[in-house]
Write a protein that holds these residues in place. Sequence first.
Motif, PDB file in Angstrom:
ATOM      1  N   GLY A 127      -7.075  12.128  28.060  1.00 24.53           N
ATOM      2  CA  GLY A 127      -5.773  11.633  28.473  1.00 24.53           C
ATOM      3  C   GLY A 127      -4.635  12.510  27.982  1.00 24.53           C
ATOM      4  N   LYS A 128      -3.408  12.149  28.390  1.00 22.03           N
ATOM      5  CA  LYS A 128      -2.238  12.952  28.033  1.00 22.03           C
ATOM      6  C   LYS A 128      -2.008  13.012  26.530  1.00 22.03           C
ATOM      7  N   THR A 157      -2.213  12.913  34.580  1.00 25.00           N
ATOM      8  CA  THR A 157      -2.779  11.882  33.702  1.00 25.00           C
ATOM      9  C   THR A 157      -3.440  12.442  32.452  1.00 25.00           C
ATOM     10  N   GLY A 158      -3.570  13.774  32.353  1.00 23.91           N
ATOM     11  CA  GLY A 158      -4.212  14.349  31.180  1.00 23.91           C
ATOM     12  C   GLY A 158      -4.679  15.755  31.454  1.00 23.91           C
TER      13      GLY A 158
END
Length: 207
Positions: A127-128, A157-158
């Motif tokens: 994820g981010k 999103t990442g």
Amino acid sequence: MFTGIVQERGEVVALDLAPDGADARVTVRGPLVTQDVQHGESIAVSGVCLTVVASHEDTFTADVMAETLLRTSAKEWAPGRAVNLERSVTPTTRLGGHVVQGHVDGIGTIVARVPHDGYDEFSISVGKDLARYIASKGAVAVDGISLTVIDVNDSPTGAVFTLGIIPETRTATTLGGAAVGSSVNIEVDVMAKYVERLLSFRDVEKA
């Protein structure tokens, strides 16, 4: 502190959850790492630094806090599960990998595994919150294994980053049997976190 060079592939013997499910006690079998282990020493279990509270023959027992269950794959541990084991370093230990604290930052997901001549290419999604710390040719610990990032592809999103897993790593660690969809513990390079923290204070001072 650890180096991310796995010493042994062990096995979870038991995971006993507290009545409220908030924490747990895990027992792990590892004949090599338990040869002379002492109460209070640290062992990294698939990248999670745990403190030995008891040992018997080829097993050791450690407590697992609620925070660890929340942030790592420890909540998925069950009897028979293979885990990577590493004893903490000593002043005379060769630093064959990179500085690994055993403080897992989050969980990634294996999204692809492609065999090549001499290595397997793994793609792992994060994820981010973790993506900003992953850099091409930088270091990352995956389930406690010190690895070098090949490339990073960012998304809203990442990110998905790729790794090359050589035959020795496949044989000596749990990545040999890891399948697409598996969760893995991720510890990013501690230096990246400190740099970010220092820069955040610089911005505060300018405000």
